[in-house]
Design a protein around this motif. Sequence first.
Motif, PDB file in Angstrom:
ATOM      1  N   PRO A   1      -1.747  -3.538   5.462  1.00  0.00           N
ATOM      2  CA  PRO A   1      -0.928  -4.719   5.211  1.00  0.00           C
ATOM      3  C   PRO A   1      -0.703  -5.509   6.504  1.00  0.00           C
ATOM      4  CG  PRO A   1       0.444  -2.745   5.222  1.00  0.00           C
ATOM      5  CD  PRO A   1      -0.981  -2.292   5.387  1.00  0.00           C
ATOM      6  N   HIS A   2      -0.423  -6.802   6.360  1.00  0.00           N
ATOM      7  CA  HIS A   2      -0.005  -7.589   7.519  1.00  0.00           C
ATOM      8  C   HIS A   2       1.362  -7.058   7.942  1.00  0.00           C
ATOM      9  CE1 HIS A   2      -3.283 -10.422   7.506  1.00  0.00           C
ATOM     10  NE2 HIS A   2      -3.168 -10.524   6.190  1.00  0.00           N
ATOM     11  N   ASP A   3       1.725  -7.253   9.185  1.00  0.00           N
ATOM     12  CA  ASP A   3       2.990  -6.716   9.709  1.00  0.00           C
ATOM     13  C   ASP A   3       3.077  -5.214   9.440  1.00  0.00           C
ATOM     14  OD1 ASP A   3       3.777  -9.283  10.517  1.00  0.00           O
ATOM     15  OD2 ASP A   3       4.590  -9.716   8.535  1.00  0.00           O
ATOM     16  N   MET A   4       1.978  -4.538   9.665  1.00  0.00           N
ATOM     17  CA  MET A   4       1.803  -3.131   9.364  1.00  0.00           C
ATOM     18  C   MET A   4       2.957  -2.253   9.822  1.00  0.00           C
ATOM     19  SD  MET A   4      -0.007  -0.600   8.420  1.00  0.00           S
ATOM     20  CE  MET A   4       0.137   0.800   9.386  1.00  0.00           C
ATOM     21  N   ARG A   5       3.321  -2.371  11.103  1.00  0.00           N
ATOM     22  CA  ARG A   5       4.348  -1.465  11.634  1.00  0.00           C
ATOM     23  C   ARG A   5       5.716  -1.700  10.990  1.00  0.00           C
ATOM     24  NH1 ARG A   5       2.719   1.847  15.368  1.00  0.00           N
ATOM     25  NH2 ARG A   5       0.776   1.451  16.446  1.00  0.00           N
ATOM     26  N   ILE A   6       6.033  -2.949  10.714  1.00  0.00           N
ATOM     27  CA  ILE A   6       7.318  -3.271  10.069  1.00  0.00           C
ATOM     28  C   ILE A   6       7.348  -2.699   8.662  1.00  0.00           C
ATOM     29  CG2 ILE A   6       8.752  -5.168   9.203  1.00  0.00           C
ATOM     30  CD1 ILE A   6       7.568  -6.799  11.633  1.00  0.00           C
ATOM     31  N   VAL A   7       6.273  -2.918   7.921  1.00  0.00           N
ATOM     32  CA  VAL A   7       6.186  -2.407   6.548  1.00  0.00           C
ATOM     33  C   VAL A   7       6.246  -0.877   6.552  1.00  0.00           C
ATOM     34  CG1 VAL A   7       4.708  -2.252   4.504  1.00  0.00           C
ATOM     35  CG2 VAL A   7       4.898  -4.420   5.730  1.00  0.00           C
ATOM     36  N   ALA A   8       5.478  -0.252   7.431  1.00  0.00           N
ATOM     37  CA  ALA A   8       5.447   1.213   7.500  1.00  0.00           C
ATOM     38  C   ALA A   8       6.826   1.776   7.836  1.00  0.00           C
ATOM     39  CB  ALA A   8       4.417   1.669   8.527  1.00  0.00           C
ATOM     40  N   ALA A   9       7.512   1.142   8.772  1.00  0.00           N
ATOM     41  CA  ALA A   9       8.848   1.617   9.161  1.00  0.00           C
ATOM     42  C   ALA A   9       9.795   1.594   7.970  1.00  0.00           C
ATOM     43  CB  ALA A   9       9.392   0.769  10.303  1.00  0.00           C
TER      44      ALA A   9
ATOM     45  N   VAL B   1       0.820  -1.211   0.000  1.00  0.00           N
ATOM     46  CA  VAL B   1       0.000   0.000   0.000  1.00  0.00           C
ATOM     47  C   VAL B   1       0.859   1.270   0.000  1.00  0.00           C
ATOM     48  CG1 VAL B   1      -0.277   0.123   2.508  1.00  0.00           C
ATOM     49  CG2 VAL B   1      -2.077   0.974   1.034  1.00  0.00           C
ATOM     50  N   PHE B   2       2.056   1.208   0.552  1.00  0.00           N
ATOM     51  CA  PHE B   2       2.907   2.397   0.638  1.00  0.00           C
ATOM     52  C   PHE B   2       3.717   2.652  -0.636  1.00  0.00           C
ATOM     53  CE2 PHE B   2       2.583   1.016   5.186  1.00  0.00           C
ATOM     54  CZ  PHE B   2       1.679   1.994   5.549  1.00  0.00           C
ATOM     55  N   ASN B   3       3.605   1.760  -1.627  1.00  0.00           N
ATOM     56  CA  ASN B   3       4.276   1.974  -2.911  1.00  0.00           C
ATOM     57  C   ASN B   3       3.564   3.020  -3.758  1.00  0.00           C
ATOM     58  OD1 ASN B   3       6.437   0.250  -2.701  1.00  0.00           O
ATOM     59  ND2 ASN B   3       5.329  -1.504  -3.522  1.00  0.00           N
ATOM     60  N   ALA B   4       2.302   3.295  -3.439  1.00  0.00           N
ATOM     61  CA  ALA B   4       1.509   4.225  -4.241  1.00  0.00           C
ATOM     62  C   ALA B   4       0.953   5.330  -3.351  1.00  0.00           C
ATOM     63  CB  ALA B   4       0.368   3.460  -4.910  1.00  0.00           C
ATOM     64  N   ALA B   5       0.453   6.366  -3.988  1.00  0.00           N
ATOM     65  CA  ALA B   5      -0.167   7.456  -3.237  1.00  0.00           C
ATOM     66  C   ALA B   5      -1.398   6.930  -2.500  1.00  0.00           C
ATOM     67  CB  ALA B   5      -0.568   8.569  -4.197  1.00  0.00           C
TER      68      ALA B   5
END
Length: 132
Positions: free
Chosen positions: A16-24, A4-8
């Motif tokens: 996403p699963h593992d939200m905080r890891i992906v966001a970081a 989800v963070f690859n696009a605007a």
Amino acid sequence: MMNVFNAAPDGIQTAPHDMRIVAAGYQVAVREVDLTRVRDKESLMLAFLRGLALTQTFGHNWDALFDVLTDPESRPPRFALVLCDYDHFRKRQVKLNAELEAVLLDAQREVMAAGRQLWVLAEEPESDPRRW
């Protein structure tokens, strides 16, 4: 699944699963708002007060929520708002959800116009077999 963070940011998207890891990894700050116990507008505003770690001066109304979400002083330039138990809330509180969505999506557009990013992500609890 695409990250989800690859696009605007685009409306209310699935977290996403593992939200905080992906966001970081994408340098996105995350705050969670738990909608599980929301029964009315007041309890919804209290959920945002807690989730966004707001002060008691928070106005407990739609304009105040919009201002908090769009304020460059209080929100980082890449920010994800995670709505926990969103699907159940949406089904339980149809009118309240419509008002909330309007404010969140207006805030998202305003933030993007200012060159910043606000993701609004819906997170569902892990499947609980006792619910069925």
